[in-house]
Design an enzyme around this catalytic site. Structure first.
Site, PDB file in Angstrom:
ATOM      1  N   GLY A   1      -6.073   0.563  -5.667  1.00  0.00           N
ATOM      2  CA  GLY A   1      -6.232  -0.459  -4.650  1.00  0.00           C
ATOM      3  C   GLY A   1      -5.028  -1.372  -4.618  1.00  0.00           C
ATOM      4  O   GLY A   1      -4.285  -1.477  -5.602  1.00  0.00           O
TER       5      GLY A   1
ATOM      6  N   GLN B   1      -0.435  -8.966  -2.949  1.00  0.00           N
ATOM      7  CA  GLN B   1       0.287  -8.306  -4.036  1.00  0.00           C
ATOM      8  C   GLN B   1       1.664  -7.826  -3.591  1.00  0.00           C
ATOM      9  O   GLN B   1       2.515  -7.551  -4.432  1.00  0.00           O
ATOM     10  CB  GLN B   1      -0.519  -7.136  -4.591  1.00  0.00           C
ATOM     11  CG  GLN B   1      -1.758  -7.570  -5.350  1.00  0.00           C
ATOM     12  CD  GLN B   1      -2.500  -6.378  -5.898  1.00  0.00           C
ATOM     13  OE1 GLN B   1      -3.318  -5.790  -5.206  1.00  0.00           O
ATOM     14  NE2 GLN B   1      -2.186  -6.020  -7.131  1.00  0.00           N
TER      15      GLN B   1
ATOM     16  N   CYS C   1      -4.635  -3.979 -13.260  1.00  0.00           N
ATOM     17  CA  CYS C   1      -4.141  -4.454 -11.963  1.00  0.00           C
ATOM     18  C   CYS C   1      -2.647  -4.172 -11.875  1.00  0.00           C
ATOM     19  O   CYS C   1      -1.915  -4.368 -12.852  1.00  0.00           O
ATOM     20  CB  CYS C   1      -4.399  -5.956 -11.847  1.00  0.00           C
ATOM     21  SG  CYS C   1      -3.854  -6.689 -10.294  1.00  0.00           S
ATOM     22  N   LEU C   2      -2.211  -3.727 -10.713  1.00  0.00           N
ATOM     23  CA  LEU C   2      -0.787  -3.478 -10.515  1.00  0.00           C
ATOM     24  C   LEU C   2       0.040  -4.753 -10.651  1.00  0.00           C
ATOM     25  O   LEU C   2       1.227  -4.689 -10.938  1.00  0.00           O
ATOM     26  CB  LEU C   2      -0.557  -2.840  -9.139  1.00  0.00           C
ATOM     27  CG  LEU C   2      -1.184  -1.452  -8.953  1.00  0.00           C
ATOM     28  CD1 LEU C   2      -1.000  -0.979  -7.509  1.00  0.00           C
ATOM     29  CD2 LEU C   2      -0.603  -0.450  -9.937  1.00  0.00           C
TER      30      LEU C   2
ATOM     31  N   HIS D   1     -12.570  -6.283  -6.925  1.00  0.00           N
ATOM     32  CA  HIS D   1     -11.253  -6.632  -7.468  1.00  0.00           C
ATOM     33  C   HIS D   1     -10.276  -6.975  -6.344  1.00  0.00           C
ATOM     34  O   HIS D   1      -9.603  -8.013  -6.392  1.00  0.00           O
ATOM     35  CB  HIS D   1     -10.739  -5.440  -8.291  1.00  0.00           C
ATOM     36  CG  HIS D   1      -9.380  -5.625  -8.867  1.00  0.00           C
ATOM     37  ND1 HIS D   1      -9.168  -5.829 -10.207  1.00  0.00           N
ATOM     38  CD2 HIS D   1      -8.147  -5.636  -8.295  1.00  0.00           C
ATOM     39  CE1 HIS D   1      -7.864  -5.942 -10.427  1.00  0.00           C
ATOM     40  NE2 HIS D   1      -7.225  -5.836  -9.277  1.00  0.00           N
ATOM     41  N   GLU D   2     -10.197  -6.121  -5.338  1.00  0.00           N
ATOM     42  CA  GLU D   2      -9.232  -6.347  -4.255  1.00  0.00           C
ATOM     43  C   GLU D   2      -9.605  -7.548  -3.397  1.00  0.00           C
ATOM     44  O   GLU D   2      -8.726  -8.315  -2.988  1.00  0.00           O
ATOM     45  CB  GLU D   2      -9.070  -5.090  -3.399  1.00  0.00           C
ATOM     46  CG  GLU D   2      -8.531  -3.881  -4.143  1.00  0.00           C
ATOM     47  CD  GLU D   2      -7.250  -4.124  -4.922  1.00  0.00           C
ATOM     48  OE1 GLU D   2      -6.424  -4.969  -4.517  1.00  0.00           O
ATOM     49  OE2 GLU D   2      -7.059  -3.462  -5.954  1.00  0.00           O
TER      50      GLU D   2
ATOM     51  N   HIS E   1      -8.411 -10.793  -4.796  1.00  0.00           N
ATOM     52  CA  HIS E   1      -7.000 -11.089  -4.503  1.00  0.00           C
ATOM     53  C   HIS E   1      -6.856 -11.903  -3.216  1.00  0.00           C
ATOM     54  O   HIS E   1      -5.983 -12.771  -3.120  1.00  0.00           O
ATOM     55  CB  HIS E   1      -6.189  -9.799  -4.340  1.00  0.00           C
ATOM     56  CG  HIS E   1      -5.733  -9.185  -5.616  1.00  0.00           C
ATOM     57  ND1 HIS E   1      -4.877  -9.805  -6.495  1.00  0.00           N
ATOM     58  CD2 HIS E   1      -6.008  -7.976  -6.152  1.00  0.00           C
ATOM     59  CE1 HIS E   1      -4.635  -9.016  -7.520  1.00  0.00           C
ATOM     60  NE2 HIS E   1      -5.326  -7.887  -7.346  1.00  0.00           N
TER      61      HIS E   1
END
Length: 162
Positions: free
Chosen positions: A46, A51, A89-90, A131-132, A135
């Site tokens: 994701g 991000q 997480c990226l 999670h996304e 953000h």
């Protein structure tokens, strides 16, 4: 299409609330394509627009590598159950934490044609949706991580890994 730089924890853009998308434009379409390419290149499941430095309410998710979901202005309308597992997480490279999330989630969002649709997910997809969407409101999973962050590679035999 282009691969964009992924912002990392500490970058102030990751702590800001995103603005709604009011119309589909060529720039928004390009952003979505770039987000998908960036997510796949980074081996993520994701990616949210902040991000990559854009404060718009857009996320892309693909937990199988073959079925990308594009969510514009998403919101969770229903959730139930509970799952606890590894989450990474990226924007927090090389780290993971143990996070509890719902095991079922229903979200409502707009697609690339600005038409409303529902996305239901369980287990990993439910975790990714939560999670996304966090953000988009300026939150990282590290705020929910139980016992702090751990280094990738130090995984213990715990529940599921994201």
């Amino acid at each position: 299409m282009a691969i964009r730089n992924i912002r990392e924890m500490g970058d102030e853009v990751l702590s800001k609330r995103c603005k709604e998308v009011t119309q589909m434009t060529p720039r928004v379409r390009e952003l979505i394509e770039d987000m998908l390419e960036t997510m796949y290149e980074a081996n993520g499941v994701g990616l949210a627009a902040p991000q990559v430095g854009i404060l718009k309410r857009i996320v892309v998710i693909d937990v199988t590598g073959e079925d990308p979901h594009i969510l514009i202005n998403p919101r969770i309308v229903e959730c139930s159950g509970e799952q606890t597992g590894h989450e990474g997480c990226l924007s927090v490279p090389g780290k993971y934490g143990i996070v509890t999330r719902p095991s079922y989630v229903k979200a409502v969002a707009l697609d690339v044609n600005m038409k409303e649709f529902e996305l239901e997910g369980t287990e990993l997809l439910a975790r990714a949706i939560c999670h996304e969407l966090d953000h988009l409101d300026g939150h990282l999973y590290v705020e929910k991580a139980q016992g702090g962050l751990r280094d990738v590679g130090d995984e213990e035999e715990e529940e599921e890994e994201i």
